[in-house]
Design an enzyme around this catalytic site. Sequence first.
Site, PDB file in Angstrom:
ATOM      1  N   ASP A  84       0.935  -1.316   0.001  1.00 53.13           N
ATOM      2  CA  ASP A  84      -0.094   0.012   0.056  1.00 53.13           C
ATOM      3  C   ASP A  84       0.762   1.329  -0.036  1.00 53.13           C
ATOM      4  O   ASP A  84       2.109   1.254   0.472  1.00 53.13           O
ATOM      5  CB  ASP A  84      -0.912  -0.019   1.108  1.00 53.13           C
ATOM      6  CG  ASP A  84      -0.431  -0.127   2.516  1.00 53.13           C
ATOM      7  OD1 ASP A  84       0.759  -0.794   2.527  1.00 53.13           O
ATOM      8  OD2 ASP A  84      -1.241   0.130   3.462  1.00 53.13           O
ATOM      9  N   GLU A 152      -0.742  -2.275   5.227  1.00 55.04           N
ATOM     10  CA  GLU A 152       0.316  -2.236   6.160  1.00 55.04           C
ATOM     11  C   GLU A 152       0.175  -0.924   6.885  1.00 55.04           C
ATOM     12  O   GLU A 152       0.468  -0.802   8.151  1.00 55.04           O
ATOM     13  CB  GLU A 152       1.571  -2.381   5.663  1.00 55.04           C
ATOM     14  CG  GLU A 152       2.684  -2.637   6.782  1.00 55.04           C
ATOM     15  CD  GLU A 152       3.427  -1.350   7.318  1.00 55.04           C
ATOM     16  OE1 GLU A 152       3.867  -1.316   8.286  1.00 55.04           O
ATOM     17  OE2 GLU A 152       3.333  -0.291   6.669  1.00 55.04           O
ATOM     18  N   GLU A 153      -0.012   0.245   6.275  1.00 54.61           N
ATOM     19  CA  GLU A 153       0.290   1.523   6.810  1.00 54.61           C
ATOM     20  C   GLU A 153      -0.675   1.838   7.917  1.00 54.61           C
ATOM     21  O   GLU A 153      -0.513   2.500   8.787  1.00 54.61           O
ATOM     22  CB  GLU A 153       0.101   2.505   5.736  1.00 54.61           C
ATOM     23  CG  GLU A 153       1.002   2.302   4.848  1.00 54.61           C
ATOM     24  CD  GLU A 153       2.534   2.993   5.193  1.00 54.61           C
ATOM     25  OE1 GLU A 153       2.658   3.394   6.493  1.00 54.61           O
ATOM     26  OE2 GLU A 153       3.458   2.992   4.560  1.00 54.61           O
TER      27      GLU A 153
END
Length: 432
Positions: A84, A152-153
């Site tokens: 991402d 993931e962020e």
Amino acid sequence: MDIPTLLSTHLPDLKSYEALYKKLHEHPGLSLQEHLAAETAAKHLQSLSGFDVRTNIGGTGLIGILKGEKEGDGKTILLRADTDALPVEELTGLEYASKKREVDVEDGVEKPVMHACGHDMHVACMLAAATTLHSSRSEWSGTLIILFQPNEERAGGAKAMIADGLYTKHACPLPDIVLGQHVMPFPASTVGTKIGSFASAADSFKVTVYGRGGHASQPHRTIDPVIIAAHIVVRLQTVVSREVDPREAAVVTVGSVQAGQTENIISSEALLKINVRTVTPETRDRVLGAIKRIVKAECEASGSPKEPLWEPTSQFPFTTNDKATTEHVSSAFSSFFKDKFDPEAQPLGGSEDFPILATEVPHKDGKGKGVPYCYWTFGGVDPAKFEDAKQRGKLQEEVPINHSAYFAPVIQPTMKTGVEALVVGALSFLGR
């Protein structure tokens, strides 16, 4: 099997992967919207005969499973890459810079989008590594799992893949070891890891504090939530400086304060968005407790009409590299990268949800869960520029960090090093 010889024989020409990287960089996708990266990864793995590819796991997540062809008892190794991008407007000036804007599905707001953390480099490196390991599969035994993880962020991707049945419904082979890496603002061609704590835990939450709104000309008839929020922001700066052991690492950030719509109206509430980073459970508990105490006390001191509202938004676990696994990887890296490898590398300043892919692996005997993992970093800054900035004492000013609008790894030798690290790490465990 001689790993340097294998790499020199089977490493593909990276020109096509450089082009792939530029395409991903120019066309990023926000968390939960990583469609191009996922489609690109799936198509590439499907083009390599023998890869069993399974898509749409926990959103845009996917895996590719490959069996080694050499006789032996190689382990099952999972390599992970995240996909991402971030809501950042790119300012690098690169010819392949992102100009993309898209509506964030999380809040419905249109935002600029940029691969400001290097996940596009992670995808390109992983696909080149997958190609290398596929080409050399006659020289290793065991099972290889290539995993591309979304979101993931916002600390949701690994949890979502697990919740969607990564190791159950989607029948991903249970790994013996989980490995991952991240590009960082260090000199390109360098690699580093360390035993134990390697990335902080992160806790993010929203806090709404309440006042009593009214006309700006009559503040005595109101309770101003902006004043409450201001006192909280200032007081929170004392948590790390006065309540955390100086030998410990911790960060408390109030990244956003929102209240009111215009200058002549005192609002009835204010919203603070807070992020906390810690490296030990004890410090984590102490810091979170102090924040809640301070917020509550400031609200009471100002006569707030009701209790503050706490809303967790994301949570990253501690990343703690397993001792035996990291020693094994370090030995292989030291042999291959020589003096370009640092076995006592500086831990990440940020946080990762990568460990969840290892800690949630069911044990093969059905009793308990969790397998060892190792996470490492590799550099993405032109070595000459890095050294020049360092010598002039200008690293902070001239070397952009992850999440910066100027963050852009130099493509080579960054990519080659990232590919080599993945291949060396995997082959150190696959039977040979």
